[in-house]
Every structure is written in structure tokens, then in C-alpha cells.
Enzyme design. Structure first.
Site, mmCIF file in Angstrom:
data_model
loop_
_atom_site.group_PDB
_atom_site.id
_atom_site.type_symbol
_atom_site.label_atom_id
_atom_site.label_comp_id
_atom_site.label_asym_id
_atom_site.label_seq_id
_atom_site.Cartn_x
_atom_site.Cartn_y
_atom_site.Cartn_z
ATOM 1 N N GLY A 1 -3.196 6.366 7.088
ATOM 2 C CA GLY A 1 -2.584 5.074 6.755
ATOM 3 C C GLY A 1 -3.451 3.954 7.296
ATOM 4 C CD GLU B 1 -5.724 5.276 13.405
ATOM 5 O OE1 GLU B 1 -5.723 4.106 13.022
ATOM 6 O OE2 GLU B 1 -4.809 6.069 13.117
ATOM 7 C CG HIS C 1 -7.296 8.881 -0.595
ATOM 8 N ND1 HIS C 1 -6.670 7.923 -1.338
ATOM 9 C CD2 HIS C 1 -8.437 8.322 -0.157
ATOM 10 C CE1 HIS C 1 -7.423 6.832 -1.345
ATOM 11 N NE2 HIS C 1 -8.488 7.037 -0.637
#
Lengths: 476, 125
Positions: free
Chosen positions: A374, A206, A399
Site C-alpha cells: 500500500g 518497510e 499489486h
């Protein structure tokens, strides 16, 4: 989860007292709300781990704990080899050293705004992702051995990245004690064409924007500020780690009885640390950690190539690289004495506090960066290890968000195209070879990562530093 | 993700479990069973044999970059001889959703119940 089964030690700490053959208590760190939503299986699995030989202090579960294989995902357990302690392939998991690396681009939102679409396309084109994808690197037998022994250090010496990157990786980029010759041949075969690939499932790359700072001095120590653009890479040891997990699960399940270990659940397959099977697994598992570190290092190199073409002013320095599925030998204080323990973290992040000697000098005063991924539509967090985390759960933290819904249910609830369009309307570009894969990873299929991170912060496991929101997500 | 095969015999239940395994990755209808491969394994009990069978297929899928949509299993005690037919994965046509890391021992069960054989486990993706 039935809360009447617990004694509440504090607002964020829930204890199951030892009973029957439990060697130690089981402790879950979570808010009452997260406890209420948690799968009842976490209770059973945390109790089962507490029954294993040589376990020290407690069997722990992090705020994002959910039903795993043998160990709960989000489980932490330390074992003492001198007390008959065990090492467990199930306690490490199939994706050995799956983890997250964060790169600071040195850019802001304004710098990437005009190039966002081109960047998404270029990253998707350059980063091999998804089922059947192969990397540009194909390792012969000698190179495979060198990679398994050298980890990210091997990758840097092979031209993938910078020596300065190594300082910012757990174990300085090279897990000591790796024994490539202990890695089954089938695991090496599975890895031959998979170096520098992202994988699939919940793995991603990302580009994110930093949208909130919760602790300005820690953020400054990590070089982070509002509006900063970072790259987050989530992947692991690929086919090699999966095959080591598979092979040793069977070896440990079939040898446990001969070692006098009664398994409450076959998936808890383990062997004494001081045994042939235990030592062999340890050597192979450490080699798999090196494979994961090398893989994230090669992906870092590919990301840098893409930015060099599109946004050459980007710096792309490594903030940190954490591993989630590991067993590591660490010094911890229990009952006033320092002991060398084998700490299993399965879906949990190591979170060393300020001053820890294993941290690079630039981060030592602040504590270890703890990178929490996330879902693709929500956000990620950077936390920092705390001093008190040592006494809470052997310096460990959560985590990620953890799944709230099965893949099957998610793929029946959403369509991939719909998820991609909805996120695009919010300025988040998704690139993936699989629409179904996107649907299975829909943001709504995950728990609220903010609730998990808030609980970790409140429980003293790690301190919240900053929040990141996705702009581009490449999914396998 | 759970996979379960149900059949009149233990071998059929193993074949059905393999079909369920493929369905985790891609739509079975899109996979042309044109190329056969051989698989052999053995284990100390039925449950570990099922896990071995599925893990052998996962290994073949991973190293050959193939997907399989037809299976023929022969069981000789705790030995398994099988043939799987499939083709090389084509992302544009198969749209594979996930790769499978391994077959776990979670909810692992091979049993005869009400005249049918059930073979099931959870696979890690």
C-alpha cells in the site's frame, strides 16, 4: 469511467464485448465504486490490448488498474505463440520484475519498540536508496553475465543469503531461459554500480506490524500471527530493466510493421513470440527478472546484517517474493484444453492457487502468498492465490493501491516535512534523502488499498489473509 | 509524469523538453552547468527522435550520476547532435526526488502549432 460501456457479468466483473478488430473481450475486475473512480484511459487501453494478435480469452484489468503506457497498469494478457501471439515490451513495462519480498523477522512489536528509531537509522544508513546512490557491489563483465543467468541463486552463491531463501522466490530464485548476451550493452553499463540498491519513486523498504488476520488457517500456513513484525522490500531490476524496456520498445515499435502488426498505440510495441526480435527480448527480459531477484536477495542480506547488530534474535526468513512486471510461460486451461501461454502481467501479481506444482511444498496446500504493497501511511496486505483465480484471469491478482493523484499534484498539495511529522506522530518513522520524493509519495496520493484488496478477494482473484501496518519506511 | 518543451524551432523545443526532464528530478536552479557532455542520436521520425534524445539523457544521468541544466541541440533531419552541461548529483544540495526509468511513447508528440514547436512525452519514474 462510463459504466454504460460495460456489461456487468457479476458484482465484480465488467465486460467490454468484442467490437471492431477486438480479438477477445476486455474484462475489468472491480467494485462499482472502484469502476466509477477508474480512469477512462483504462477502458481504451484494455480494448487496445484485446486487439493484439494471438491474445487468448480476454484482456484483463485488476481492481487497482490505472492509466499505464500502452497496457493499463494492472493489466493481464496471455498470448498463444501458435496463433501468431506476441510479446510486448510495453506489456511488461520499464521496471521489469519490479516486485515485493516479505521477510518474517520472528519478532513482535514489543521486541522492536525500544529499537525502532535505531533500526530506522541503521536501515537508512545501510540500504543505498535514492537518485545517484550506488551499492557496495560493482560487477565486472563476467560477474554481470553470471548474475543475469543466475538471479537470486547467483546472489546466494556469492554469499548474499541462504539457500533456503530460494524456495520462497518465484522460479526458485532463477528465471530459466535468461540469455545475458541478448541484454544490450547500455543496459549492463547502467547496472554496473546498482546491485543492492533500492531505487526511488514508489520503491521502499518497510518494517511492518501484522494488525489483522482475515483467514486464520491460511495465516498459520504462512507462519503469520497478530503482532508479528515483517520486513517488506519493494524494488525491481533497476537501471538494467529500464534500459531493456527503453531499447526494445523502440525495436518493437519500428519492426512491428514489417511483422504485419498494426499497432493501435505505439506504446503497445510488440513482436511475434516466434520472431527474432521476440526471442531476443524474451532472453533479455528473463535476464532482467534474474537481476531483480538478485537485487532483492542482496537487499535481504543487508537487512539481515542490520538486524544482526540491533536485534540479533531476529530470524528473517523469506515468506515469499513476487514479481509484478513480467511475461512468463505458463500452462493454463482454456476451453477444456491445457495450453502453454505467454502471460503478461503489468502491475499485476501472479497468484497460483493451492496445489500448483510451481509452489514450494510448504506453501502448496495453502496457495501462493500474494503480497500487496500500500502507501507508506496506510498498510499492506498478504493474500493467497485461489483455485478459481485460474479461470478468472490466468491466476493473477492486483499489486497495490494505485495512484489517485499525479506526482506534480501531490508535491503541490503536501510538503515532505509535514508528511514525515504527521506520520511520526502516528508512530511511523520515514527516512528518505528527498523531501519532495516523500511529498510525491504521500499516503493521500494513493487510492484506498483496502478497497482494492477487498475487490480482489470478492472477485475470487486471491483470498485476503492478513493486514500489515508500517512502523518504519525507508524511501528512495 | 509529462514533459513538454515549447520553442521557436524544433531544436529549441527539444532543448526545453530536456529542461523539463531535469525538473522532474530536481530544481534546475540548484544545478551548476559546469561540465559538458556530447549526445548524438538518430531515429526514423521526429517523435522517436525526441524519445531517443530524452532516453540518451536518462542513460547519461544514470551512468555518470549527473544532472544537467543547460542544453544545446542541433538537428540535421532526423539526426540530433547535442551538448548538455551539468554536474555530479549531490543529494544534499540537489534533493533529487526521483530517478527516471525511461521516456515512454505515451502522449508522444512533436508538432508545429500556431507558429511554435511543441515536443512532449510522458516519462516513467
Amino acid at each position: 469511467m462510463d459504466l454504460s460501456l460495460f456489461r456487468q457479468r457479476s458484482a465484480h466483473e465488467w465486460e467490454i464485448r468484442p467490437r471492431d478488430d477486438m480479438q477477445v473481450p476486455a474484462v475489468i475486475f472491480a467494485t462499482e465504486a472502484l469502476m466509477g473512480e477508474m480512469d477512462q484511459k483504462v477502458y481504451e487501453q484494455a480494448v487496445n490490448v484485446a486487439r493484439l494478435p494471438g491474445i487468448v480469452k480476454a484482456s484483463y484489468a485488476m481492481p487497482d488498474a490505472h492509466w499505464g503506457y500502452g497496457f493499463p497498469i494492472g493489466g493481464v494478457a496471455a498470448f498463444d505463440p501458435d496463433q501468431g501471439g506476441v510479446i510486448s515490451a510495453g506489456g511488461v513495462g520499464f521496471d521489469i520484475s519490479c516486485g515485493v519480498r516479505c521477510l518474517h523477522t520472528g519478532l513482535t512489536r514489543a521486541d522492536v519498540a525500544a529499537a525502532q528509531k535505531d533500526l530506522a537509522e541503521a536501515l537508512y544508513y545501510r540500504i543505498p536508496a535514492g537518485v545517484g546512490s550506488t551499492g557496495a557491489i560493482h560487477l565486472g563483465p563476467a560477474e554481470m553475465e553470471a548474475m543475469l543467468a543466475g538471479g537470486a541463486r547467483w546472489a546466494v552463491e556469492s554469499g548474499f543469503g541462504l539457500a533456503a531463501d530460494l524456495e520462497r522466490i518465484e522460479e526458485r530464485g532463477q528465471m530459466a531461459g535468461a540469455e545475458p548476451e541478448m541484454v544490450p550493452q547500455r543496459a549492463k553499463e547502467r547496472q554496473r554500480d546498482e546491485m543492492g540498491t533500492l531505487g526511488s519513486g514508489n520503491h521502499y523498504l518497510e518494517v511492518q506490524e501484522l494488525t489483522a488476520v482475515f483467514d486464520s488457517s491460511l495465516a498459520a500456513a504462512f507462519g503469520l500471527g497478530i503482532g508479528d513484525i515483517v520486513v517488506m522490500i519493494h524494488c525491481g531490476s533497476r537501471g538494467l530493466g529500464h534500459q531493456i524496456g527503453t531499447d526494445f520498445l523502440k525495436r518493437m515499435a519500428t519492426s512491428a510493421k514489417q511483422c504485419g502488426i498494426r499497432l493501435p498505440d505505439r506504446e503497445l510495441a510488440c513482436a511475434p513470440i516466434n520472431s527474432d526480435v521476440g526471442r531476443t527480448y524474451l532472453g533479455a527480459m528473463r535476464a532482467a527478472i534474474n537481476c531483480a531477484l538478485a537485487n532483492r536477495q542482496i537487499l535481504t542480506h543487508l537487512v539481515r546484517q542490520v538486524f544482526a547488530e540491533l536485534l540479533p534474535q531476529a530470524t528473517l526468513s523469506v515468506l515469499y517474493d513476487v514479481s509484478h512486471n513480467t511475461c512468463k510461460v505458463e500452462e493454463h486451461r482454456t476451453n477444456g484444453e491445457s495450453r502453454r501461454l505467454y502471460v503478461h502481467r503489468k502491475g499485476a501479481t501472479r497468484a497460483f492457487g493451492p496445489g500448483h506444482p510451481d509452489l514450494p511444498e510448504a506453501l502448496r496446500a495453502a496457495g501462493q502468498p500474494v503480497l500487496i504493497g500500500g502507501s507508506m501511511g496506510t498498510g499492506s496486505y498478504v493474500l493467497a492465490g485461489t483455485t478459481e483465480s485460474e479461470s478468472r484471469a490466468f491466476s493473477s491478482a492486483c499489486h497495490g493501491a494505485g495512484r489517485a493523484m499525479s506526482r506534480h499534484q501531490a508535491s503541490r498539495t503536501w510538503r515532505g516535512r509535514q508528511v514525515i511529522d504527521e506520520l511520526a506522530a502516528r508512530g511511523i518513522l520515514i527516512r528518505s534523502p528527498s523531501q519532495r520524493g516523500v511529498a510525491e509519495e504521500a499516503p493521500g496520493a494513493y487510492k484506498d488499498v483496502t478497497a482494492v484488496v477487498d475487490a480482489a478477494d470478492a472477485a475470487g482473484l486471491a483470498r485476503k489473509v492478513a493486514r500489515l501496518e508500517p512502523l518504519i519506511c525507508v524511501k528512495g | 509524469m509529462g514533459v513538454r518543451g515549447v520553442g521557436a524551432t524544433r531544436a529549441q523545443a527539444f532543448e526545453q523538453a530536456a529542461l523539463a526532464l531535469t525538473a522532474v528530478v530536481a530544481d534546475l536552479q540548484t544545478i551548476d552547468p559546469r561540465q559538458p557532455i556530447e549526445v548524438e542520436c538518430q531515429a526514423p521520425d521526429d517523435e522517436l527522435l525526441l524519445a531517443d534524445w530524452l532516453n540518451s539523457l536518462i542513460f547519461e544521468m544514470s551512468t555518470r550520476k549527473m544532472l544537467f541544466s543547460r542544453f544545446s541541440v542541433r538537428l540535421d533531419g532526423r539526426r540530433l547532435h547535442a551538448r548538455a552541461w551539468g554536474e555530479r548529483v549531490d543529494p544534499a544540495r540537489h534533493h533529487p526526488a526521483v530517478e527516471i526509468k525511461g521516456a515512454t511513447y505515451t502522449a508522444l508528440r512533436v508538432a508545429e502549432e500556431n507558429g511554435e514547436w511543441v515536443a512532449q512525452t510522458v516519462v516513467d519514474v
